[in-house]
Write a protein that holds these residues in place. Sequence first.
Motif, PDB file in Angstrom:
ATOM      1  N   THR A 139       0.834  -1.204   0.000  1.00 34.39           N
ATOM      2  CA  THR A 139       0.000   0.000   0.000  1.00 34.39           C
ATOM      3  C   THR A 139       0.868   1.253   0.000  1.00 34.39           C
ATOM      4  O   THR A 139       0.581   2.233  -0.705  1.00 34.39           O
ATOM      5  CB  THR A 139      -0.937  -0.013   1.224  1.00 34.39           C
ATOM      6  OG1 THR A 139      -1.742  -1.205   1.180  1.00 34.39           O
ATOM      7  CG2 THR A 139      -1.847   1.203   1.233  1.00 34.39           C
ATOM      8  N   ARG A 140       1.942   1.226   0.764  1.00 34.95           N
ATOM      9  CA  ARG A 140       2.843   2.391   0.820  1.00 34.95           C
ATOM     10  C   ARG A 140       3.498   2.656  -0.527  1.00 34.95           C
ATOM     11  O   ARG A 140       3.576   3.806  -0.977  1.00 34.95           O
ATOM     12  CB  ARG A 140       3.921   2.160   1.894  1.00 34.95           C
ATOM     13  CG  ARG A 140       3.437   2.345   3.320  1.00 34.95           C
ATOM     14  CD  ARG A 140       4.569   2.059   4.301  1.00 34.95           C
ATOM     15  NE  ARG A 140       4.157   2.330   5.676  1.00 34.95           N
ATOM     16  CZ  ARG A 140       4.901   2.038   6.749  1.00 34.95           C
ATOM     17  NH1 ARG A 140       6.092   1.459   6.588  1.00 34.95           N
ATOM     18  NH2 ARG A 140       4.460   2.304   7.961  1.00 34.95           N
ATOM     19  N   ASN A 192       1.085   4.120  -2.929  1.00 40.91           N
ATOM     20  CA  ASN A 192       0.864   5.540  -2.635  1.00 40.91           C
ATOM     21  C   ASN A 192       1.959   6.396  -3.263  1.00 40.91           C
ATOM     22  O   ASN A 192       1.692   7.436  -3.875  1.00 40.91           O
ATOM     23  CB  ASN A 192       0.823   5.771  -1.121  1.00 40.91           C
ATOM     24  CG  ASN A 192      -0.590   5.873  -0.571  1.00 40.91           C
ATOM     25  OD1 ASN A 192      -1.439   6.525  -1.160  1.00 40.91           O
ATOM     26  ND2 ASN A 192      -0.829   5.240   0.562  1.00 40.91           N
ATOM     27  N   LYS A 193       3.208   5.955  -3.123  1.00 41.19           N
ATOM     28  CA  LYS A 193       4.328   6.694  -3.717  1.00 41.19           C
ATOM     29  C   LYS A 193       4.221   6.732  -5.235  1.00 41.19           C
ATOM     30  O   LYS A 193       4.454   7.765  -5.865  1.00 41.19           O
ATOM     31  CB  LYS A 193       5.660   6.060  -3.299  1.00 41.19           C
ATOM     32  CG  LYS A 193       6.016   6.239  -1.835  1.00 41.19           C
ATOM     33  CD  LYS A 193       7.367   5.608  -1.518  1.00 41.19           C
ATOM     34  CE  LYS A 193       7.732   5.786  -0.043  1.00 41.19           C
ATOM     35  NZ  LYS A 193       9.039   5.135   0.271  1.00 41.19           N
ATOM     36  N   LEU A 199       1.474   9.155  -6.375  1.00 41.05           N
ATOM     37  CA  LEU A 199       1.888  10.553  -6.220  1.00 41.05           C
ATOM     38  C   LEU A 199       2.926  10.962  -7.258  1.00 41.05           C
ATOM     39  O   LEU A 199       3.004  12.141  -7.635  1.00 41.05           O
ATOM     40  CB  LEU A 199       2.442  10.785  -4.813  1.00 41.05           C
ATOM     41  CG  LEU A 199       1.408  10.788  -3.679  1.00 41.05           C
ATOM     42  CD1 LEU A 199       2.101  10.938  -2.328  1.00 41.05           C
ATOM     43  CD2 LEU A 199       0.384  11.906  -3.873  1.00 41.05           C
ATOM     44  N   TRP A 249      -8.645   4.534  -6.981  1.00 42.46           N
ATOM     45  CA  TRP A 249      -7.861   3.445  -6.395  1.00 42.46           C
ATOM     46  C   TRP A 249      -8.718   2.738  -5.356  1.00 42.46           C
ATOM     47  O   TRP A 249      -9.164   3.335  -4.386  1.00 42.46           O
ATOM     48  CB  TRP A 249      -6.588   4.019  -5.782  1.00 42.46           C
ATOM     49  CG  TRP A 249      -5.746   3.034  -5.022  1.00 42.46           C
ATOM     50  CD1 TRP A 249      -5.901   1.676  -4.929  1.00 42.46           C
ATOM     51  CD2 TRP A 249      -4.579   3.345  -4.242  1.00 42.46           C
ATOM     52  NE1 TRP A 249      -4.915   1.125  -4.137  1.00 42.46           N
ATOM     53  CE2 TRP A 249      -4.102   2.129  -3.711  1.00 42.46           C
ATOM     54  CE3 TRP A 249      -3.911   4.532  -3.953  1.00 42.46           C
ATOM     55  CZ2 TRP A 249      -2.977   2.075  -2.879  1.00 42.46           C
ATOM     56  CZ3 TRP A 249      -2.787   4.478  -3.131  1.00 42.46           C
ATOM     57  CH2 TRP A 249      -2.316   3.267  -2.603  1.00 42.46           C
ATOM     58  N   ASN A 274      -8.589  -0.263  -2.646  1.00 40.84           N
ATOM     59  CA  ASN A 274      -7.611  -1.045  -1.897  1.00 40.84           C
ATOM     60  C   ASN A 274      -8.327  -2.085  -1.039  1.00 40.84           C
ATOM     61  O   ASN A 274      -9.311  -1.779  -0.369  1.00 40.84           O
ATOM     62  CB  ASN A 274      -6.775  -0.129  -0.998  1.00 40.84           C
ATOM     63  CG  ASN A 274      -5.384  -0.680  -0.743  1.00 40.84           C
ATOM     64  OD1 ASN A 274      -4.600  -0.853  -1.677  1.00 40.84           O
ATOM     65  ND2 ASN A 274      -5.061  -0.940   0.517  1.00 40.84           N
ATOM     66  N   PHE A 317      -3.193   3.274   3.854  1.00 39.45           N
ATOM     67  CA  PHE A 317      -3.884   3.631   2.615  1.00 39.45           C
ATOM     68  C   PHE A 317      -4.349   5.086   2.634  1.00 39.45           C
ATOM     69  O   PHE A 317      -4.073   5.862   1.710  1.00 39.45           O
ATOM     70  CB  PHE A 317      -5.073   2.698   2.425  1.00 39.45           C
ATOM     71  CG  PHE A 317      -5.904   2.955   1.203  1.00 39.45           C
ATOM     72  CD1 PHE A 317      -5.327   3.068  -0.055  1.00 39.45           C
ATOM     73  CD2 PHE A 317      -7.294   3.057   1.301  1.00 39.45           C
ATOM     74  CE1 PHE A 317      -6.106   3.287  -1.188  1.00 39.45           C
ATOM     75  CE2 PHE A 317      -8.081   3.270   0.185  1.00 39.45           C
ATOM     76  CZ  PHE A 317      -7.480   3.385  -1.063  1.00 39.45           C
ATOM     77  N   ILE A 372      -1.964   9.035   3.348  1.00 33.34           N
ATOM     78  CA  ILE A 372      -1.334   9.791   2.267  1.00 33.34           C
ATOM     79  C   ILE A 372      -2.428  10.335   1.352  1.00 33.34           C
ATOM     80  O   ILE A 372      -3.191   9.571   0.770  1.00 33.34           O
ATOM     81  CB  ILE A 372      -0.372   8.912   1.448  1.00 33.34           C
ATOM     82  CG1 ILE A 372       0.687   8.290   2.361  1.00 33.34           C
ATOM     83  CG2 ILE A 372       0.267   9.711   0.324  1.00 33.34           C
ATOM     84  CD1 ILE A 372       1.581   9.293   3.058  1.00 33.34           C
ATOM     85  N   GLU A 373      -2.508  11.637   1.248  1.00 34.68           N
ATOM     86  CA  GLU A 373      -3.524  12.239   0.394  1.00 34.68           C
ATOM     87  C   GLU A 373      -3.090  12.182  -1.069  1.00 34.68           C
ATOM     88  O   GLU A 373      -1.949  12.481  -1.400  1.00 34.68           O
ATOM     89  CB  GLU A 373      -3.764  13.691   0.807  1.00 34.68           C
ATOM     90  CG  GLU A 373      -4.404  13.830   2.187  1.00 34.68           C
ATOM     91  CD  GLU A 373      -4.761  15.273   2.508  1.00 34.68           C
ATOM     92  OE1 GLU A 373      -4.671  16.125   1.593  1.00 34.68           O
ATOM     93  OE2 GLU A 373      -5.127  15.542   3.671  1.00 34.68           O
ATOM     94  N   THR A 374      -4.021  11.771  -1.910  1.00 29.80           N
ATOM     95  CA  THR A 374      -3.777  11.707  -3.356  1.00 29.80           C
ATOM     96  C   THR A 374      -4.828  12.602  -4.024  1.00 29.80           C
ATOM     97  O   THR A 374      -5.920  12.133  -4.365  1.00 29.80           O
ATOM     98  CB  THR A 374      -3.885  10.259  -3.862  1.00 29.80           C
ATOM     99  OG1 THR A 374      -5.141   9.703  -3.430  1.00 29.80           O
ATOM    100  CG2 THR A 374      -2.757   9.400  -3.304  1.00 29.80           C
ATOM    101  N   LYS A 406     -10.139   7.391  -3.487  1.00 23.74           N
ATOM    102  CA  LYS A 406      -9.714   6.221  -2.721  1.00 23.74           C
ATOM    103  C   LYS A 406     -10.896   5.530  -2.053  1.00 23.74           C
ATOM    104  O   LYS A 406     -11.733   6.183  -1.439  1.00 23.74           O
ATOM    105  CB  LYS A 406      -8.697   6.625  -1.647  1.00 23.74           C
ATOM    106  CG  LYS A 406      -7.284   6.837  -2.154  1.00 23.74           C
ATOM    107  CD  LYS A 406      -6.346   7.126  -0.991  1.00 23.74           C
ATOM    108  CE  LYS A 406      -4.890   7.085  -1.430  1.00 23.74           C
ATOM    109  NZ  LYS A 406      -3.966   7.370  -0.312  1.00 23.74           N
TER     110      LYS A 406
END
Length: 303
Positions: A93-94, A97-98, A101, A110, A112, A150, A153-155, A160
């Motif tokens: 998940t991390r 997220n990267k 971004l 997304w 999850n 999840f 981290i703001e996307t 989400k």
Amino acid sequence: MNKLIIAAGTGFLGQVLIHKFKDKFDEIVILTRGKSKTIDGIKYVNWNAKSFSGWENELENATVLINLAGKSVDCRYTKENKKEILWSRIQSTRILNKAVLNCTNPPKHWLNSSTSTIYRFSLDKQMDEVDGEIGNDFSINVALSWEKAFFKIETPNTLKTALRTSIVLGKKGGAFIPLKTLAKTGFGGKQGKGNQFVSWIHEEDFANAIDFIIQKEMIGIVNVVSPEPVRNADFMQKLRKAVGFPFGIQLNTFLLEIGSFIIRTQPELVLKSRNVIPKRLLDNGFKFKFGDIDEAFEDLLRK
């Protein structure tokens, strides 16, 4: 729709989703620990779910990203397995997220994986996304950490949704196959006290719910479960009837502990009362094809 990415999409649920979406998307990409290849128009791209290696470029211009990554909980909860259950979910998940971004044109939506096990053991109250009560044990804390990784981290350019999914019953995978075998061999009696609830969903409704969530752009938490949890004793009785076996030996807690040890799994998987309902799906107008367990069993056993 244009492009679908499914992370860890080679397993049972991934195949259910591929079958559902193969004619709805122009392109489907599966992120897999296996070799990169293309089969029947589906592109498989290698990733390790921990670091970038080129797979992250596939997320550019994607319409939907679905992440199914995580070690199966169908194992003994040894120290090493518990660590892998947690970190396989957190790390994948991390890194996603990267990757999201870093995209110039990130996925629009997304979804999850999460789990309906996040709610406490309940023999009375039905747990929905609004009033559901979170418990405190290993499985629940894994789910909480998973969702935290999840959502924290703001996307800004990517919607989400966390999918709190129950047991998915399918013809070719998942829990239904071993349960069917138990019922056919005379061991399909109630498990433990038998009063614990089973939250479940038919594979077709699972896929349809994912499609519905995408179409409706539902975000936040969504329970992906059937509307009618069934007590374990009733679940097994109906399954015995469906397979045509006249009786089922009860597996009490002691026998479950022994059997679970032998087959290297955890008795919690059948003893916890998961009393979960899909309030948000129903409120938004989703129609279940198999909301009744008898109808679900009949379809799953149809050749």
